[in-house]
Scaffold this active site. Structure first.
Site, PDB file in Angstrom:
ATOM      1  N   ARG A 168      -1.799   2.096  12.889  1.00 41.55           N
ATOM      2  CA  ARG A 168      -1.478   2.223  14.314  1.00 41.55           C
ATOM      3  C   ARG A 168      -1.485   3.677  14.756  1.00 41.55           C
ATOM      4  O   ARG A 168      -1.761   3.987  15.907  1.00 41.55           O
ATOM      5  CB  ARG A 168      -0.142   1.523  14.592  1.00 41.55           C
ATOM      6  CG  ARG A 168       1.036   2.129  13.875  1.00 41.55           C
ATOM      7  CD  ARG A 168       2.254   1.191  13.841  1.00 41.55           C
ATOM      8  NE  ARG A 168       2.063   0.085  12.899  1.00 41.55           N
ATOM      9  CZ  ARG A 168       2.953  -0.875  12.689  1.00 41.55           C
ATOM     10  NH1 ARG A 168       4.091  -0.890  13.350  1.00 41.55           N
ATOM     11  NH2 ARG A 168       2.703  -1.846  11.826  1.00 41.55           N
TER      12      ARG A 168
ATOM     13  N   LYS B 208       2.716   1.538  -1.720  1.00 39.63           N
ATOM     14  CA  LYS B 208       2.520   0.103  -1.948  1.00 39.63           C
ATOM     15  C   LYS B 208       2.656  -0.193  -3.441  1.00 39.63           C
ATOM     16  O   LYS B 208       2.197   0.592  -4.259  1.00 39.63           O
ATOM     17  CB  LYS B 208       1.099  -0.304  -1.541  1.00 39.63           C
ATOM     18  CG  LYS B 208       0.859  -0.432  -0.067  1.00 39.63           C
ATOM     19  CD  LYS B 208      -0.585  -0.853   0.185  1.00 39.63           C
ATOM     20  CE  LYS B 208      -0.928  -0.791   1.655  1.00 39.63           C
ATOM     21  NZ  LYS B 208      -0.180  -1.731   2.489  1.00 39.63           N
TER      22      LYS B 208
HETATM   23  N1  BES Z   1      -3.555  -1.855   5.552  1.00 39.51           N
HETATM   24  C1  BES Z   1      -2.271  -2.430   5.671  1.00 39.51           C
HETATM   25  C2  BES Z   1      -2.298  -3.884   6.127  1.00 39.51           C
HETATM   26  C3  BES Z   1      -3.010  -4.897   5.279  1.00 39.51           C
HETATM   27  C4  BES Z   1      -2.295  -5.790   4.518  1.00 39.51           C
HETATM   28  C5  BES Z   1      -4.392  -5.024   5.287  1.00 39.51           C
HETATM   29  C6  BES Z   1      -2.947  -6.753   3.774  1.00 39.51           C
HETATM   30  C7  BES Z   1      -5.034  -5.977   4.546  1.00 39.51           C
HETATM   31  C8  BES Z   1      -4.310  -6.855   3.792  1.00 39.51           C
HETATM   32  C9  BES Z   1      -1.439  -1.659   6.674  1.00 39.51           C
HETATM   33  O1  BES Z   1      -1.694  -0.306   6.752  1.00 39.51           O
HETATM   34  C10 BES Z   1      -0.006  -1.762   6.237  1.00 39.51           C
HETATM   35  O2  BES Z   1       0.293  -1.277   5.191  1.00 39.51           O
HETATM   36  N2  BES Z   1       0.807  -2.390   7.034  1.00 39.51           N
HETATM   37  C11 BES Z   1       2.197  -2.545   6.733  1.00 39.51           C
HETATM   38  C12 BES Z   1       2.970  -2.224   7.992  1.00 39.51           C
HETATM   39  C13 BES Z   1       4.446  -2.247   7.819  1.00 39.51           C
HETATM   40  C14 BES Z   1       4.881  -1.100   6.946  1.00 39.51           C
HETATM   41  C15 BES Z   1       5.087  -2.170   9.185  1.00 39.51           C
HETATM   42  C16 BES Z   1       2.431  -3.985   6.313  1.00 39.51           C
HETATM   43  O3  BES Z   1       1.869  -4.865   6.953  1.00 39.51           O
HETATM   44  O4  BES Z   1       3.139  -4.198   5.337  1.00 39.51           O
HETATM   45 MG    MG Z   2      -0.578   0.837   5.370  1.00 39.91          MG
END
Ligand code: BES
Ligand code: MG
Ligand code: ZN
Length: 475
Positions: free
Chosen positions: A328, A253
């Site tokens: 997931r 990230k």
């Molecule tokens: N923990 C994050 C999602 C999240 C985003 C929580 C903002 C709280 C605030 C999750 O693990 C994630 O990174 N999701 C990705 C999934 C994607 C790579 C399919 C996302 O939403 O960008």
């Molecule tokens: Mg994530």
């Protein structure tokens, strides 16, 4: 310490919050001068009035609607405003006086939820602490049960917020399990913790893969509250995402505004333990089981990588196309475990997708479900009562088609658009029971104060589930 108490006699010169109907001609708690000022304030369409005669502070809250979920929410917000005023004046104790007990209870809830602070890491926390420590509700008809319920809801919300606000430097998966054990002992429910070797032996492949880059081991946590005469024959199972920190892994990230608040990625786990605590404290007549797979999503020399194929706990093979879609993977293993419990209903809570947040912002939880109308109606009823709104999205086949892989049973990555739904479709693959999925990525963590929800962990989901389970225990 119990924050809220019922009293049936006013203490002299104690700070007072008086609720009055908008056209009230008299109030037992206001003198003629004060009533006059109240009428002036109403002409200006003000909703509250601050009075200070040198001896006593009074905040008058004007109630113009009849009782409804909208009014309850307005009162919680008024409670937050009162909290601010009382702390500014360094008031330690306040009494709420109203013409209707249910209004007092709603205002008290907002007041105490707004008084929350997370100050343990200041070198001098006492200097930061709010003055307000005690709220009395004046009323003859309020039962001990109502007060106990309110205090339990407050305790549970505080507990969830505390866990979310705890940084990963002080809360890794093992420490999270220690916290669960402590809470279980306190409230009276069982906690079983699987350590790394048990998780490996059981072949929980999703949890193991996400943990590969970590410097600390994963845990799988099973909490159980089973009263002797439970109403339900089959358990209600609560599952929470316990990612104590989400760097994204090798699909790293960017910071800021993406990774920097990812200590909140165990907010689902925090809901589960806080609700278990409430269910046990209230001695609810329900058999409830909580499941939390816990790890961080870190980067290390052993990290799982985009393109890897992993084998999940249920045997499904998954081509990992993005290591940041880790929630997931660990939840799927927990959802598969839940099948063995023969559940009446499984509810999972997860800060799962940025797509959920983009779709509806911080104002609601993205909700998807495969449960009968009776259960669904009940959860929506609770969502209005406690004002934790749900927005339902459809579980259409097209979103599952996005997860097709040409080298494994499925991938862990759908399209960006509607990403909260493809994530839910991924999870659905691992369920064979009535199921509700709550994607709390939007409302779990606030970047600014919002009335009675502070900056940081909000505790969203806790009040919703306590209300919902209370309904189920009464059916
Ligand atoms: N923990 C994050 C999602 C999240 C985003 C929580 C903002 C709280 C605030 C999750 O693990 C994630 O990174 N999701 C990705 C999934 C994607 C790579 C399919 C996302 O939403 O960008
Ligand atoms: Mg994530
Ligand atoms: Zn995550």
């Amino acid at each position: 310490m119990k924050f809220v108490t019922a009293i049936n006699k006013l203490k002299t010169n104690q700070a007072l919050i008086v609720l009055v109907k908008s056209q009230a001609k008299s109030s037992p708690f206001l003198n003629a001068d004060e009533l006059k000022m109240l009428h002036e304030a109403q002409k200006d369409k003000r909703q509250h009035l601050y009075l200070n005669n040198g001896k006593q502070i009074k905040i008058v809250v004007i109630v113009s609607d009849s009782m409804s979920w909208e009014l309850s929410e307005k009162l919680r917000k008024q409670g937050a405003k009162c909290c601010q005023i009382l702390n500014e004046h360094k008031i330690e104790e306040v009494t709420i006086a109203s013409f209707d007990d249910s209004l007092s209870l709603a205002l008290a809830e907002g007041l105490v939820l707004a008084n929350y602070q997370f100050i343990k890491y200041f070198s001098a926390p006492d200097k930061q602490a709010n003055a307000l420590q005690h709220v009395n509700i004046l009323g003859n008809d309020i039962s001990d049960k109502q007060i106990q319920y309110l205090n339990t809801v407050i305790d549970a919300t505080y507990m969830a917020r505390n866990l979310v606000n705890e940084p990963q430097s002080h809360l890794n998966a093992v420490q999270l399990s220690e916290a669960f054990k402590k809470i279980g002992k306190q409230a009276g429910f069982d906690v079983e913790v699987w350590n790394e070797s048990k998780i490996n032996a059981q072949k929980m492949g999703g949890l193991m893969a996400v943990n590969k880059g970590s410097k600390t081991p994963p845990t799988f946590n099973i909490m159980e509250y089973k009263p002797k005469q439970a109403k339900n024959k089959k358990p209600i199972v609560l599952v929470g995402k316990g990612v104590v920190y989400d760097t994204g892994g090798l699909s790293l990230k960017p910071t800021p505004m993406s990774m920097d608040h990812m200590k909140c990625d165990m907010a689902g786990a925090a809901i589960v333990v806080a609700v278990m605590h409430a269910v046990a404290s209230l001695k609810m007549n329900l058999h409830v089981i909580g499941l939390v797979p816990a790890t961080d999503n870190w980067i290390g020399e052993n990290s799982y990588a985009p393109g890897d194929v992993i084998t999940m706990y249920d045997g499904t093979t998954v081509e990992v196309l993005n290591t940041d879609a880790e929630g997931r993977l660990i939840l799927a293993d927990a959802l598969h475990y839940a099948k063995k419990l023969n559940p009446e209903l499984v509810c999972d809570f997860a800060t799962l997708t940025g797509a959920a947040e983009r779709a509806i912002g911080p104002y609601a939880t993205a909700f998807m479900c495969k449960a009968n109308d009776n259960l669904k109606n009940k959860v929506f009823e609770s969502s209005y009562s406690v004002f934790e709104r749900l927005v339902e999205f459809p579980l259409w086949q097209e979103y599952a088609d996005e997860l097709k892989s040409n080298i494994a049973d499925m991938t862990n990555l759908g399209k960006g658009e509607g990403g909260q739904i493809s994530a839910a479709k991924f999870l659905e693959h691992f369920t064979d029971y009535p199921w509700m999925h709550f994607d709390i990525a939007g409302p779990a963590f606030n970047h600014a104060v919002d009335a009675y929800k502070p900056k940081g962990g909000t505790g969203v989901g806790v009040r919703l589930m306590i209300d919902f389970l209370t309904q189920l225990s009464q059916k």
